[in-house]
Design a protein around this motif. Structure first.
Motif, mmCIF file in Angstrom:
data_model
loop_
_atom_site.group_PDB
_atom_site.id
_atom_site.type_symbol
_atom_site.label_atom_id
_atom_site.label_comp_id
_atom_site.label_asym_id
_atom_site.label_seq_id
_atom_site.Cartn_x
_atom_site.Cartn_y
_atom_site.Cartn_z
ATOM 1 N N SER A 1 0.825 -1.222 0.000
ATOM 2 C CA SER A 1 0.000 0.000 0.000
ATOM 3 C C SER A 1 0.849 1.258 0.000
ATOM 4 O O SER A 1 0.446 2.282 0.561
ATOM 5 N N ARG B 1 -2.448 -2.380 -3.276
ATOM 6 C CA ARG B 1 -3.614 -2.215 -2.400
ATOM 7 C C ARG B 1 -4.889 -2.655 -3.117
ATOM 8 O O ARG B 1 -5.714 -3.385 -2.564
ATOM 9 N N PHE C 1 -7.537 -5.735 -2.246
ATOM 10 C CA PHE C 1 -8.986 -5.543 -2.093
ATOM 11 C C PHE C 1 -9.755 -6.416 -3.074
ATOM 12 O O PHE C 1 -10.774 -7.023 -2.720
ATOM 13 N N LEU D 1 -7.282 -9.659 4.604
ATOM 14 C CA LEU D 1 -6.248 -8.639 4.394
ATOM 15 C C LEU D 1 -5.731 -8.181 5.757
ATOM 16 O O LEU D 1 -6.519 -7.882 6.657
ATOM 17 N N PRO E 1 -3.488 -5.206 7.420
ATOM 18 C CA PRO E 1 -2.821 -3.928 7.119
ATOM 19 C C PRO E 1 -1.367 -3.919 7.596
ATOM 20 O O PRO E 1 -1.075 -4.314 8.729
ATOM 21 N N LEU E 2 -0.521 -3.426 6.747
ATOM 22 C CA LEU E 2 0.898 -3.367 7.089
ATOM 23 C C LEU E 2 1.149 -2.404 8.253
ATOM 24 O O LEU E 2 2.074 -2.600 9.052
ATOM 25 N N SER E 3 0.307 -1.377 8.350
ATOM 26 C CA SER E 3 0.492 -0.399 9.430
ATOM 27 C C SER E 3 0.376 -1.061 10.799
ATOM 28 O O SER E 3 1.071 -0.681 11.749
ATOM 29 N N SER F 1 -2.836 4.699 6.220
ATOM 30 C CA SER F 1 -3.313 3.972 5.026
ATOM 31 C C SER F 1 -3.976 2.645 5.370
ATOM 32 O O SER F 1 -4.054 1.766 4.519
ATOM 33 N N GLY F 2 -4.403 2.472 6.606
ATOM 34 C CA GLY F 2 -4.969 1.181 7.026
ATOM 35 C C GLY F 2 -6.087 0.706 6.119
ATOM 36 O O GLY F 2 -7.024 1.454 5.836
ATOM 37 N N GLU F 3 -5.987 -0.555 5.695
ATOM 38 C CA GLU F 3 -6.966 -1.082 4.749
ATOM 39 C C GLU F 3 -8.219 -1.625 5.426
ATOM 40 O O GLU F 3 -9.211 -1.900 4.767
ATOM 41 N N GLU F 4 -8.169 -1.783 6.733
ATOM 42 C CA GLU F 4 -9.304 -2.414 7.408
ATOM 43 C C GLU F 4 -10.468 -1.457 7.647
ATOM 44 O O GLU F 4 -11.581 -1.901 7.911
ATOM 45 N N GLY G 1 -8.921 4.632 7.314
ATOM 46 C CA GLY G 1 -7.566 4.419 6.813
ATOM 47 C C GLY G 1 -7.428 4.923 5.387
ATOM 48 O O GLY G 1 -6.438 5.565 5.019
#
Lengths: 143, 245
Positions: A14, A25, A29, A42, A44-46, B15-18, B22
């Motif tokens: 991402s 990203r 999705f 998924l 998240p890398l964060s 940028s969190g995808e959850e 984000g």
């Protein structure tokens, strides 16, 4: 007798600085929401950056596929550093070389080429999961 | 002549995808970088603090940063502080939405109308913070504003917004009183001085220390030790350049 199913974890980089980060990203999705919503998830890398326990457990206990947007391979490195075993890592530049007809542009919003590249990658990962049985207990081998 | 990096503000988005929030941080960061403050902002991918090299980790020590987080976990703010430097400012989208009385955003992959409004609000707030940070001196050690002698703010020049991937900021390790310190932008500073024809010696000591001090905190009371170390390193740098020619 039915086989036990498990979730395949997908970790995209991402990256925010380049188009290819957005493609990773979007591919994640596409895979987790559209192609294989029942058997993929998924992470998240964060959250992995902070060592979030639930995210660490997810990559440590499930087959994990990473998608990196540049040579620094942040997603793959972070999964490995958090105790995960990467079953397959995708470098989006390598993927692009296989689909050069899809030229990605844009970061906030991908162009059509970027969307198609993401869809192509998501399809590849879905096929990998199916072919190697990654979503089944005992399926797949570490790369 | 090599140009020293200008003072800009770094923006780090979770940028969190959850969560939709984000995605809001990501799009708000890009809006600031590309539209609202393109010449005054840079960004870095959050995981680069860990996966990248030391150059990437110097990012927030060099640039005052604004962390944009979607939720109370504050991954961007905490990650930046853990691996690079304390953010000078922080925005949590959920808090901002609540304070502004905005509707809850929806759609992780494609934001709905409420999400797009949240992007606008987050971007505006971030741009305001950028202006705020560039208008006053900022401490890389504490993440807090400081007042310079004479009350002057540090100047900055506008450079096109850029991603820091793979570039990093040049650093050099130097022994100061037998203690190793990492100094940002030092190779560029040396090259800049050398190309101006300023050779190593007491006459450049003050300028050298002052220039290094723009990009690095010089501990109070240790100026003389730093000056001595910098002159020594600059002499070695110039000697190395001459040998290479």
């Amino acid at each position: 007798m039915s086989e036990r199913r498990r979730k395949v974890v997908v970790v995209p980089c991402s990256g925010i600085g380049k188009t290819y980060g957005t493609v990773t990203r979007e591919a994640a999705f596409e895979l987790t929401e559209h192609l294989r919503p029942e058997t993929t998830r998924l992470v998240p890398l964060s959250l992995l950056v902070l060592g979030d326990e639930a995210s660490r457990a997810a990559v440590a206990q499930n087959p994990t596929v990473t998608i990196d947007g540049c040579k620094l391979a942040c997603a793959t490195k972070m999964v490995t550093e958090n105790g995960g075993a990467v079953l397959q890592d995708y470098d989006i530049l390598d993927v692009y070389r296989r689909y050069k007809q899809f030229k990605p542009q844009g970061i906030a919003e991908l162009n059509e080429g970027g969307m198609k590249l993401a869809e192509a990658l998501a399809s590849e990962i879905a096929s990998l999961i199916d072919d190697r049985g990654l979503d089944r207990e005992g399926g797949g081998q570490h790369a | 002549m090599p140009e020293l990096p200008g003072k800009k503000v770094g923006i780090v988005a979770c940028s969190g995808e959850e969560l939709p929030e984000g995605t809001v941080t990501r799009l708000a960061a890009l809006k600031v970088l590309e539209e609202l403050r393109p010449g005054e902002t840079v960004t870095i991918c959050l995981p680069l603090f860990l996966a990248g090299g030391e150059g990437d980790r110097t990012f927030a020590r060099f640039y005052p940063t604004i962390a944009l987080d979607g939720c109370e976990l504050r991954c961007a703010a905490r990650g930046t502080e853990m691996y690079s430097g304390k953010p000078a400012a922080s925005v949590v989208v959920r808090d901002l939405i609540q304070q502004a009385g905005l509707p809850q955003p929806g759609g992780r992959r494609r934001l709905d109308e409420a999400g797009r409004r949240a992007v606008e609000a987050t971007a505006r707030e971030t741009a305001r913070l950028v202006d705020d940070l560039l208008g006053r001196p900022w401490s890389r050690l504490t993440g807090a504003p400081v007042q310079l002698a004479g009350g002057e703010a540090e100047s900055h020049e506008s450079i096109q917004a850029a991603c820091s991937c793979g570039s990093g900021i040049p650093i050099q390790r130097v022994l100061v009183d037998e203690q190793e310190v990492t100094l940002m932008a030092l190779p560029l500073i040396f090259e800049n001085l050398r190309q101006q024809g300023k050779m190593p010696g007491p006459e450049v000591a003050g300028e050298l220390l002052a220039t290094v001090g723009i990009y690095n905190p010089i501990p109070a009371g240790r100026e003389a030790a730093y000056e001595q170390a910098l002159l020594r390193e600059y002499a070695a740098f110039c000697q190395g350049r001459e040998l290479a020619q």
